[in-house]
Design an enzyme around this catalytic site. Structure first.
Site, mmCIF file in Angstrom:
data_model
loop_
_atom_site.group_PDB
_atom_site.id
_atom_site.type_symbol
_atom_site.label_atom_id
_atom_site.label_comp_id
_atom_site.label_asym_id
_atom_site.label_seq_id
_atom_site.Cartn_x
_atom_site.Cartn_y
_atom_site.Cartn_z
ATOM 1 N N ASN A 121 37.265 37.898 53.395
ATOM 2 C CA ASN A 121 37.443 36.459 53.161
ATOM 3 C C ASN A 121 36.411 35.639 53.926
ATOM 4 O O ASN A 121 35.938 34.606 53.432
ATOM 5 C CB ASN A 121 38.851 36.037 53.569
ATOM 6 C CG ASN A 121 39.922 36.771 52.799
ATOM 7 O OD1 ASN A 121 40.448 37.766 53.271
ATOM 8 N ND2 ASN A 121 40.238 36.300 51.601
ATOM 9 N N TYR A 231 38.704 44.828 40.040
ATOM 10 C CA TYR A 231 37.760 44.724 41.151
ATOM 11 C C TYR A 231 36.325 44.612 40.662
ATOM 12 O O TYR A 231 35.462 44.073 41.362
ATOM 13 C CB TYR A 231 37.946 45.906 42.115
ATOM 14 C CG TYR A 231 39.112 45.667 43.029
ATOM 15 C CD1 TYR A 231 38.977 44.897 44.172
ATOM 16 C CD2 TYR A 231 40.377 46.161 42.715
ATOM 17 C CE1 TYR A 231 40.067 44.630 44.989
ATOM 18 C CE2 TYR A 231 41.468 45.894 43.529
ATOM 19 C CZ TYR A 231 41.298 45.129 44.670
ATOM 20 O OH TYR A 231 42.374 44.856 45.470
ATOM 21 N N HIS A 398 42.221 51.959 46.215
ATOM 22 C CA HIS A 398 42.839 51.259 45.093
ATOM 23 C C HIS A 398 43.152 52.199 43.936
ATOM 24 O O HIS A 398 43.474 51.750 42.846
ATOM 25 C CB HIS A 398 41.922 50.129 44.614
ATOM 26 C CG HIS A 398 41.716 49.055 45.628
ATOM 27 N ND1 HIS A 398 42.754 48.327 46.156
ATOM 28 C CD2 HIS A 398 40.593 48.580 46.226
ATOM 29 C CE1 HIS A 398 42.285 47.448 47.039
ATOM 30 N NE2 HIS A 398 40.988 47.592 47.100
ATOM 31 N N GLU A 645 64.204 30.944 11.488
ATOM 32 C CA GLU A 645 65.159 31.969 11.071
ATOM 33 C C GLU A 645 64.542 32.944 10.076
ATOM 34 O O GLU A 645 65.133 33.278 9.038
ATOM 35 C CB GLU A 645 66.414 31.319 10.500
ATOM 36 C CG GLU A 645 67.127 30.428 11.518
ATOM 37 C CD GLU A 645 68.399 29.807 10.970
ATOM 38 O OE1 GLU A 645 68.653 29.940 9.759
ATOM 39 O OE2 GLU A 645 69.133 29.194 11.767
#
Length: 714
Positions: A121, A231, A398, A645
């Site tokens: 991050n 990813y 992963h 319907e």
């Protein structure tokens, strides 16, 4: 003026300015970004401290860099002084406090930054902040430049290049963000030494690390990325942002031509795996909702159109995205859409993508069929390498244990689907927004996928190192108009058991949609329990066999993901089975040949005290034996609209599927329609089969021979 912004020259910004307040795709894209920034400005500037992953502090830092980047770019385009002041103040305030922050607390095995709980991050923050800085640097005083560069950006570079040198050179999507962040920051502050480390790695060899190594080693020759589309699309952002900066600052490198245009190849690979509604398949740890509107794919669509090819598929993708990158390449794509006239939905056709750096570790096959109503049917078969590398820290594992997974799609929705990852992204009360414990105990396990489970255990014993040593192999891939097919093997994923899955998509006269015949063959010298698992969405409409519902729910098993499945109902079948369900406005039927077996209806949610798992239905066909061939026919039929319907053709036209024979040479099945018509399908099981291969087998006492990978007798 010698200094130019990294990704947009002053002249380009002036050109984009002419699109302000226009109804072009670019004009609307600019307006969307202006609206987003204007909504965030009144909140004011806050530099929070540390917090839980996915919590307030984490999200505020994230929103800060997103809107910092917007402010920088939109200042160049609009020349609104408020945006300049906002970006400058944000950078100055971060510079004042950054070095005073202690390293955050790592919430997993990824090392922490000063702002975030993981460096990934922080790499992203630096990349976007550096882009914003390059947009306004020419408007800053010398003191402001010195403060921002010396107290913010250079300490950041030191953290990633020196403190975490062991992670900087990782050839992985995390490594991509690290080198792109440092490289772009280096360009922004005129630090070529840092740029060189980002380009060529700490050893400067372009092999052990750096951006060049990432591009030349991460992807297969067909561009596929081992961790899967989720990813893969995440990798596109750092690739394109850094590549654009390199092309503008060091065009002599020829980054867009590297390794036979690997950037284009890998981009088209991830784009071409998308379902017709734009959602990316959930291979390995993947969201069920990530689609081609993702920022990385959005940027890639615009840049590919400008730098590589004015492809109609890219134009159609831009229409689906309803946005272009606010950039010169986005302007080119916007003009391309405006001049294109009517565009059909994007269609990459049927394709086979190899996996592994040398293209020798299995892959993924996709069959697509577009009918006269422009509705797309798609089937995906996965048999590549395990999506992780255990040599790296475990947070990067992963991979899922799901060789020969099958996903089906038509009528704008997934028919059979993968569970995806176990994670509530950025939902702080749900394990901090990180992967939940059930990601390992259920989502990764083989039973969470549309494949076959042997003896109630996961493939490769659920062991990463074992899984990394094995991968599938393509058997055949045939793309055609009325009929097409794909087939693959996986061997020894279960000791002593070989598995082969062949999927044939073809048209039958009188049936509106192409049918999908799934032949899953297992061979072994020892007896085993085989569970054919199929995940679906919708409401069961009918079956052609009796079953008993459970008055008291119990888990199906104790391990390998079975402990998370409620046993809802089950029934013995003697002569095959049929199950139909309603999803959206379509009916679907799975007609199976499995004789003398058991059909189990299950649902996720057992042993889940925190309600972490989604509650979803599962159908399981259970057989016992040594060799077995599951022959299942998927038919799409009818129409349902409760509002008016209306319900038509709730019963499909395929009545039964029968296995006629299966040997090492070939398999043969018969499909009986409700009209009485019989369709026979023959599939070669020979390794190395091609269009000229002769195969034969005995059916009802008659020797039947055919040529090629498969043959359909209608």
């Amino acid at each position: 003026m010698s200094y130019q912004p990294l990704l947009m020259s002053f002249d380009e910004a002036a050109e984009l300015r002419t699109h302000l307040n226009t109804d072009s795709l670019l004009g609307r894209s600019i307006a969307t970004e202006v609206a987003a920034l204007e909504a965030y400005l009144p909140i004011g500037i806050e530099i929070p401290g540390h917090g839980e992953a996915g919590g307030y502090e984490h999200n505020r830092h994230k929103q800060n860099y997103i809107h910092l980047d917007l402010a920088g770019r939109l200042y160049l385009i609009t020349e609104d002084e408020r945006y300049l002041e906002y970006a400058k103040t944000m950078l100055v305030e971060y510079a004042k406090v950054y070095t005073s922050f202690e390293l955050n607390t790592s919430r997993d095995s990824n090392p922490p930054g000063r702002i975030f709980h993981q460096t990934l991050n922080e790499n992203m923050w630096m990349l976007y902040a550096s882009c914003a800085y390059s947009c306004i640097r020419h408007k800053l005083t010398d003191d402001e430049i010195i403060l921002i560069e010396n107290d913010l950006f250079r300490p950041m570079i030191d953290l990633f290049v020196d403190t975490y040198a062991h992670d900087f050179d990782i050839v992985h999507n995390h490594g991509l963000w690290a080198v792109a962040g440092v490289g772009i920051c280096g360009y922004a502050i005129n630090d070529q030494a840092s740029v060189d480390k980002a380009l060529y790695g700490l050893k400067g060899d372009s092999v052990s690390g750096g951006f060049i190594a990432q591009l030349t080693q991460l992807f297969s020759p067909d561009g596929y990325y081992m961790e899967g589309p989720y990813y893969h699309r995440f990798s596109l952002r750092p690739i394109y942002l850094f590549a654009e900066a390199i092309e503008r600052r060091q065009p002599e490198i020829g980054i867009y031509e590297l390794k036979d245009q690997v950037i284009k190849t890998t981009t088209y690979a991830v784009m071409s795996t998308a379902f017709p509604n734009g959602v990316l398949p959930a291979l390995n740890d993947s969201s069920k909702t990530m689609d081609i509107k993702d920022e990385g794919v959005l940027i890639a669509t615009s840049v590919c159109f400008k730098r590589y090819s004015q492809d109609d598929n890219l134009k159609s993708m831009a229409v689906h995205q309803d946005k272009v990158w606010v950039h010169g390449s986005g302007a080119a794509l916007s003009d391309g859409v405006a001049n294109a006239g009517e565009l059909a939905g994007f269609n990459w056709g049927s394709l086979y993508l190899t996996d592994g750096a040398e293209g020798d570790r299995g892959g993924v096959s996709i069959l697509r069929h577009r009918d006269v109503n422009k509705d797309d049917t798609m089937a995906l078969l996965w048999f590549g390498q395990h999506g992780s590398d255990h040599k790296l820290h475990s947070a990067l594992d992963h991979g899922h244990y799901d060789g020969l997974h099958l996903s089906l799609f038509n009528h704008g929705q997934e028919v059979t689907h993968d569970y995806g990852f176990g994670r509530w992204v950025n939902v702080e009360p749900k394990f901090g927004g990180r992967y939940i414990p059930e990601n390992k105990s259920y989502a990764k396990q083989t039973v969470a996928h549309n494949t076959v489970v042997v003896d109630g255990k996961s493939q490769n014993n659920g062991d990463t190192a074992t899984a990394e040593a094995r991968w599938g192999e393509s058997h055949f891939f045939v793309a055609g108009e009325q009929a097409q097919g794909m087939s693959a093997f996986i061997r020894d994923y279960y000791q002593g058991v070989d598995q082969q899955r062949s999927v044939i998509m073809f048209e039958i006269e009188g049936i509106a949609k192409p049918v999908v015949l799934d032949l899953f063959r297992l061979t072994s010298e020892q007896p085993h329990s085989y569970d054919y698992v199929m995940h679906y969405t919708g409401q069961i409409i009918r079956t052609d066999f009796d079953y008993q519902t459970e008055s008291k729910l119990k888990p199906l098993g104790e391990s390998a993901g079975y402990e998370h499945l409620w046993n809802v109902a089950s029934g013995k079948v003697e002569q095959g089975s049929l199950v139909s369900w309603l999803h959206g406005q379509s009916y679907y039927s799975m007609v199976s040949s499995a004789q003398g077996g058991e059909v189990i209806f299950a649902r996720t949610g057992a042993n889940d005290p925190d309600f972490n798992l989604r509650s979803e239905p599962v159908i399981m066909l259970r057989q016992h034996g040594t060799n077995h061939l599951f022959a299942n026919l998927y038919e799409t039929h009818g129409y349902f609209n409760e509002a008016i319907e209306a319900s038509t053709d709730a019963r499909g036209q395929v009545a039964s599927v029968t296995v006629l024979a299966h040997t090492d040479d070939a398999s043969a099945v018969a499909l009986e329609l409700t009209s009485g018509k019989v369709v026979r399908v023959f599939v070669s099981n020979k390794v190395g089969v091609n269009a000229d291969t002769e195969s034969s087998l005995v059916v009802d006492g008659e020797c039947v021979s055919f040529k090629g990978e498969f043959f359909i007798e209608q």
